[in-house]
Design a protein around this motif. Structure first.
Motif, mmCIF file in Angstrom:
data_model
loop_
_atom_site.group_PDB
_atom_site.id
_atom_site.type_symbol
_atom_site.label_atom_id
_atom_site.label_comp_id
_atom_site.label_asym_id
_atom_site.label_seq_id
_atom_site.Cartn_x
_atom_site.Cartn_y
_atom_site.Cartn_z
ATOM 1 N N TYR A 344 0.881 -1.145 0.063
ATOM 2 C CA TYR A 344 -0.047 -0.055 0.283
ATOM 3 C C TYR A 344 0.893 1.295 -0.043
ATOM 4 O O TYR A 344 2.109 1.247 0.093
ATOM 5 N N ILE A 345 0.223 2.306 -0.055
ATOM 6 C CA ILE A 345 0.932 3.818 0.030
ATOM 7 C C ILE A 345 0.345 4.545 1.244
ATOM 8 O O ILE A 345 -0.698 4.126 1.800
ATOM 9 N N GLY A 346 0.983 5.623 1.550
ATOM 10 C CA GLY A 346 0.427 6.606 2.210
ATOM 11 C C GLY A 346 0.510 5.985 3.726
ATOM 12 O O GLY A 346 1.651 5.224 4.198
ATOM 13 N N GLN A 347 -0.483 6.435 4.500
ATOM 14 C CA GLN A 347 -0.440 6.090 6.007
ATOM 15 C C GLN A 347 -0.774 4.596 6.231
ATOM 16 O O GLN A 347 -0.633 4.163 7.082
ATOM 17 N N HIS A 348 -0.975 3.841 5.184
ATOM 18 C CA HIS A 348 -1.091 2.246 5.274
ATOM 19 C C HIS A 348 0.097 1.624 4.666
ATOM 20 O O HIS A 348 0.085 0.326 4.469
ATOM 21 N N ALA A 349 1.182 2.215 4.183
ATOM 22 C CA ALA A 349 2.391 1.774 3.806
ATOM 23 C C ALA A 349 2.936 0.766 4.541
ATOM 24 O O ALA A 349 3.690 -0.057 4.080
#
Length: 477
Positions: A344-349
């Protein structure tokens, strides 16, 4: 590394029709050349190889050329859903940390005010010199990013790499094969994995895409009757409209049409029986954003023998039920293959997508004694409405933020048109009308996520630990 798909396809079949849209058509060579012109304009706007951009546009020939231009530059594309509210779009744009937002001119007003530069389609449509494309693509490079709701109210940005899309298109080809003058009807939004995967199949398989801005059952049925296309993807609500229209005009599907892939949730058995009577071949599928479209597909010859099944894993894909190897035992569906997202990317990376190479889907199902997959629940609380995935927690989070709401529970209730629609059960702390709460939802949620009904209750069902039991909500009616 793999060769640039667009350039290689243009070299292999330059004069074959690649795309039709309304009255216009383009060959693979024309699309390749036009996409390089768009790519140069993107470079003129400061977009470089490896950048991450968001794309916001209706399904059209323009959107296809913008996407191909980004592929020519090997740019990461965040596909924004046109049905989202400004609040939801703002979250995704900020979470993805995009460098630019490439937007259809007419849709500018639908985007939120964010600290990101906009590049309008009209800016990059101007004819100029052609960019020198990236000749080879890294298999592990992210091609697309699509957001999918999680079990919390914050959607996750799912990475889909060159390898993911390649694996998905390859396994699909091994399943369906190709016939002469193959053509896909594409009524699915391109920002969805089902729509985007058709673009990948078009390039890799060398097949024509008949692109629709939106689903039009009369035009689709006309193509099915005349046999001018060979395949398409549908969700249940689309399939029912096609069947009803065929029945209304007392027509049957041309034998040239090969298959309709049905996903986005279980297809009612009655639909499959009606389709068979109309000579419309339908294959149920199972997949998700994290698997770049299909993982399993039910063959047409088994459509009635195995009604309710999503079929077997496609070539190179694997499916198992966690904790059991016995048939008919329910458990979590797990998937392995090169089509599974690496992250995933961002805050769920930071969240892992696999455990020991297996993607744990959160969906519950079983394999029968012949290895056919049956999906019992697409996650315990997931609502599937017209092919769209809706998570109750996201709606609950919005309603709970209203000053008059003390607590709220959301579940899906049966709906004749959409399959399911969300219903909200609200415990108030001060007086407020249903209309006010619905308007509040409309400001903060995509239209399809707004509860169809809102019920005011005195208490919500909870277990001994105080956890709300969504499966008990419908009993309050």
């Amino acid at each position: 590394m793999v060769p640039n798909w667009i350039e290689q396809r243009a070299a292999l079949t330059p004069n074959r029709v690649a795309l039709t849209y309304k009255e216009d058509r383009w060959t693979f060579l024309q699309l390749a050349n036009r996409s390089k012109e768009y790519a140069q304009q993107l470079k003129n706007q400061g977009v470089q190889t490896g950048d991450r951009v968001a794309i916001y546009g209706q399904s059209s020939s323009q959107l296809v050329m913008v996407i191909f231009a980004c592929m020519q530059l090997q740019v990461e594309m965040v596909m924004l859903n046109l049905r989202l509210s400004k609040r939801e779009l703002s979250y995704q744009i900020e979470d993805a940390q995009v460098k630019k937002i490439i937007v259809q001119d007419e849709l500018m007003k639908q985007l939120p005010e964010v600290d990101v530069e906009f590049v309008q389609f009209s800016t990059i449509q101007q004819v100029c010199e052609m960019a020198v494309p990236v000749n080879s693509w890294r298999k592990d490079s992210t091609m697309t990013i699509m957001y999918t709701s999680g079990t919390t109210s914050k959607p996750k940005g799912v990475r889909q790499t060159v390898q993911n899309h390649l694996a998905s298109a390859t396994s699909s080809l091994y399943n369906t094969g190709l016939i002469e003058d193959e053509a896909w009807i594409c009524t699915m939004p391109i920002f969805h994995i089902s729509g985007f995967s058709m673009l990948c199949k078009s390039i890799l398989h060398g097949v024509r895409i008949d692109l629709y801005e939106k689903f039009d059952e009369e035009k689709v049925v006309a193509q099915l009757i005349e046999g001018s296309a060979t395949r398409m993807s549908v969700v249940a609500v689309m399939l029912e409209k096609i069947l009803s229209h065929l029945e209304a005009i007392d027509a049957k599907v041309s034998p040239r049409f090969q298959l309709a892939l049905a996903g986005g949730g279980p297809i009612p058995k009655a639909y499959l029986q009606r389709a068979a009577a109309l000579h419309l071949k339908v294959a149920q599928t199972y997949g998700m954003t994290e698997t770049s479209s299909q993982t399993a597909t039910l063959s047409n010859e088994d459509a009635l023998r195995k009604i309710g099944s999503a079929g077997k894993a496609l070539m190179f894909n694997e499916i198992k039920i966690e904790g059991t190897s016995e048939p008919f035992v329910h458990g979590e569906i797990c998937i392995r293959g090169d089509h599974v997202t690496p992250g995933y990317i961002g805050q769920h990376a930071h969240l892992p997508t696999t455990v020991d190479d297996w993607l744990h889907t959160g969906d519950v199902g079983y394999l029968d004694d012949e290895g056919y997959l049956f999906v019992a629940d697409r996650r315990s609380d997931l609502i599937i409405s017209g092919g769209e995935n809706i998570y109750p927690a996201e709606i609950e989070s919005v309603l709970s933020s209203h000053e008059a709401v003390e607590a709220v529970g959301v579940c899906g209730l049966p709906d004749e048109k959409w399959g399911q629609c969300p219903a909200a059960f609200v415990l108030l702390k001060k007086e407020v009308s249903e209309d006010v709460l619905r308007a509040f939802c409309e400001e903060n949620l995509a239209k399809y996520k707004v509860p169809k009904t809102i019920h005011f209750v005195d208490e919500l069902p909870r277990n001994g630990a105080g956890k709300m039991m969504r499966r008990k909500l419908h009993e309050l009616l």
